[in-house]
Design an enzyme around this catalytic site. Structure first.
Site, short mmCIF file in Angstrom:
data_model
loop_
_atom_site.label_atom_id
_atom_site.label_comp_id
_atom_site.label_asym_id
_atom_site.label_seq_id
_atom_site.Cartn_x
_atom_site.Cartn_y
_atom_site.Cartn_z
N GLU A 82 0.82 -1.20 0.00
CA GLU A 82 0.00 0.00 0.00
C GLU A 82 0.86 1.26 0.00
O GLU A 82 1.86 1.33 0.72
CB GLU A 82 -0.85 -0.02 1.29
N HIS A 98 2.40 4.58 1.03
CA HIS A 98 2.57 5.21 2.34
C HIS A 98 3.28 6.54 2.20
O HIS A 98 4.16 6.88 3.01
CB HIS A 98 3.34 4.29 3.29
N ASP A 122 3.21 -1.76 6.23
CA ASP A 122 2.33 -2.47 7.17
C ASP A 122 2.80 -3.90 7.44
O ASP A 122 2.73 -4.39 8.58
CB ASP A 122 0.88 -2.51 6.65
N HIS A 173 -2.58 -3.59 9.21
CA HIS A 173 -3.28 -2.79 8.18
C HIS A 173 -4.75 -2.71 8.60
O HIS A 173 -5.45 -3.72 8.66
CB HIS A 173 -3.12 -3.49 6.83
N GLU A 192 -7.69 -1.97 7.48
CA GLU A 192 -8.84 -2.51 6.75
C GLU A 192 -8.98 -4.04 6.82
O GLU A 192 -10.01 -4.59 6.43
CB GLU A 192 -8.77 -2.07 5.28
N HIS A 228 -2.25 7.35 8.87
CA HIS A 228 -1.63 6.60 7.78
C HIS A 228 -0.42 7.33 7.21
O HIS A 228 -0.53 8.43 6.70
CB HIS A 228 -2.66 6.37 6.67
N GLU A 242 3.83 5.29 12.14
CA GLU A 242 4.51 4.37 11.21
C GLU A 242 5.91 4.87 10.85
O GLU A 242 6.85 4.07 10.75
CB GLU A 242 3.67 4.19 9.94
ZN ZN Z 1 0.27 1.63 7.16
MN MN Z 2 -2.42 0.16 5.84
#
Ligand code: ZN
Ligand code: MN
Length: 276
Positions: free
Chosen positions: A34, A36, A45, A120, A122, A177, A182
Site C-alpha cells: 500500500e 505510504h 504495514d 493494516h 482494513e 496513515h 509508522e
Molecule cells: Zn500503514
Molecule cells: Mn495500511
C-alpha cells in the site's frame, strides 16, 4: 546466532519437534502492499507487523509464520484509498479465504494457538470472519484447547506513550496513515528503508463522516499521507515499539500460557483504537 523464530528458516523436522509439546504458538503477521507517501515503502504495514510478531515470539518462545503480505482494499479515510497506484489489494473473499486456510492448516498440524498480528487497518473484520469460518469447519467449540487470537498492534499503544509521541495532542488514529506512528517505528526498526528528505509536511486530511464510492480522489492529500509525519524520530519509534512489545507479550503470555497473576494486563491497560 540465536535460533530463528521464523518458520521459513526451520526445517520440517525441527517444526514437528516444536509441535510435540502440544503447546506451540504460531504468530501470523498481516499487512498490505500500500502507498505510504513519498518517504515510506509500500510494504510498511507488513514490515511492521512482522517486526512486532518476531519480537513477541522471542519473548514467548513462539514461532512466526509467513506474513499475509497483501491486505484488504485501502479505504480513503484510513489508508488514502484503493485508487492510488502502488496500493495493490485483495478483495474481502480472498482475505477471508487466506485466513480460513491458514487457521485450518496450522490447527490441523497440531498448533495450539494461532495469533494474527495485524498491521493494516482494513484487514480486521475479514480476518475475523476467516478465523470464525475455520473454527466452525473444524468443529472447535469454546473450551477446546485450541484457539485463535486476533489483534492490531496499535491497540496496544498506551495513553502514556501517546502523550510522549504526540506532545502537541494526538490527531486520532484514523488519520495516522503514513504519519508519526509508522514513520517513527520504521526509523527505529528499518532506517535504511525510510527517506526522510522526501517527507512532505502538509496539513492533516479533512475527510467527511461518510464513505463515498467511487471515492472523490481530491479528498486524499497529494502525498497519500493522511497526516504529517513531521516530528517523527527513531527515539519515538523505540518507545512505541518497546512499550507495545511489553504489553503484547504480557497479554499473550497471560492468555495463552496460563501465567495469569492477579489482574490480567489487558484489564488494566488503556485501549485506543484504529488505523495504519
Ligand atoms: Zn500503514
Ligand atoms: Mn495500511
Amino acid at each position: 546466532m540465536d535460533k530463528s523464530v521464523f518458520l521459513e528458516d526451520m526445517d520440517a523436522f525441527a517444526y514437528r519437534e516444536a509441535l510435540t509439546s502440544g503447546e506451540a504458538i504460531v504468530l501470523i503477521p498481516v499487512g498490505s502492499l500500500e502507498q505510504h507517501g513519498p518517504h515510506l515503502p509500500l510494504g510498511t504495514d507488513t514490515i511492521l507487523s512482522t517486526h512486532f510478531a518476531a519480537a513477541v515470539a522471542r519473548r514467548l518462545g513462539a514461532l512466526v509464520a509467513q506474513p499475509i503480505a497483501y491486505g484488504y482494499k485501502s479505504q480513503q479515510k484510513s489508508g488514502g484509498g484503493n485508487h492510488l497506484s502502488g496500493t495493490t489489494s485483495l478483495d474481502g473473499a480472498s482475505l477471508i479465504g487466506m485466513a480460513r486456510n491458514l487457521v485450518k492448516s496450522f490447527l490441523n498440524q497440531g498448533v495450539r494457538h494461532v495469533v494474527f498480528i495485524n498491521g493494516h487497518f482494513e484487514n480486521y473484520q475479514f480476518l475475523y470472519e476467516g478465523i470464525d469460518l475455520a473454527l466452525e469447519e473444524l468443529g472447535i467449540t469454546p473450551g477446546a484447547g485450541q484457539s485463535v487470537l486476533l489483534l492490531s498492534y496499535w491497540d496496544f499503544v498506551s495513553q502514556n506513550t501517546l502523550a510522549q509521541v504526540y506532545p502537541d495532542g494526538f490527531p486520532g488514529w484514523e488519520i495516522e496513515h503514513g504519519g508519526v506512528l509508522e514513520t517513527s517505528l520504521m526509523l527505529h526498526l528499518e532506517p535504511a528503508r525510510v527517506v526522510m528528505e522526501r517527507l512532505v509536511d502538509s496539513p492533516a486530511a479533512v475527510l467527511p463522516r461518510f464513505d463515498r464510492l467511487p471515492v472523490v480522489p481530491e479528498r486524499t492529500p497529494p502525498t497519500g499521507c493522511l497526516s504529517s509525519a513531521a516530528g517523527s524520530s527513531a527515539a519515538k519509534g523505540a518507545l512505541l515499539h518497546d512499550q507495545v512489545v511489553d504489553d503484547l507479550a504480557l497479554d499473550l503470555a497471560g492468555e495463552l500460557m496460563g501465567e495469569l497473576a492477579g489482574v490480567p494486563a489487558w484489564m488494566s491497560s488503556s485501549t485506543v483504537c484504529d488505523v495504519a
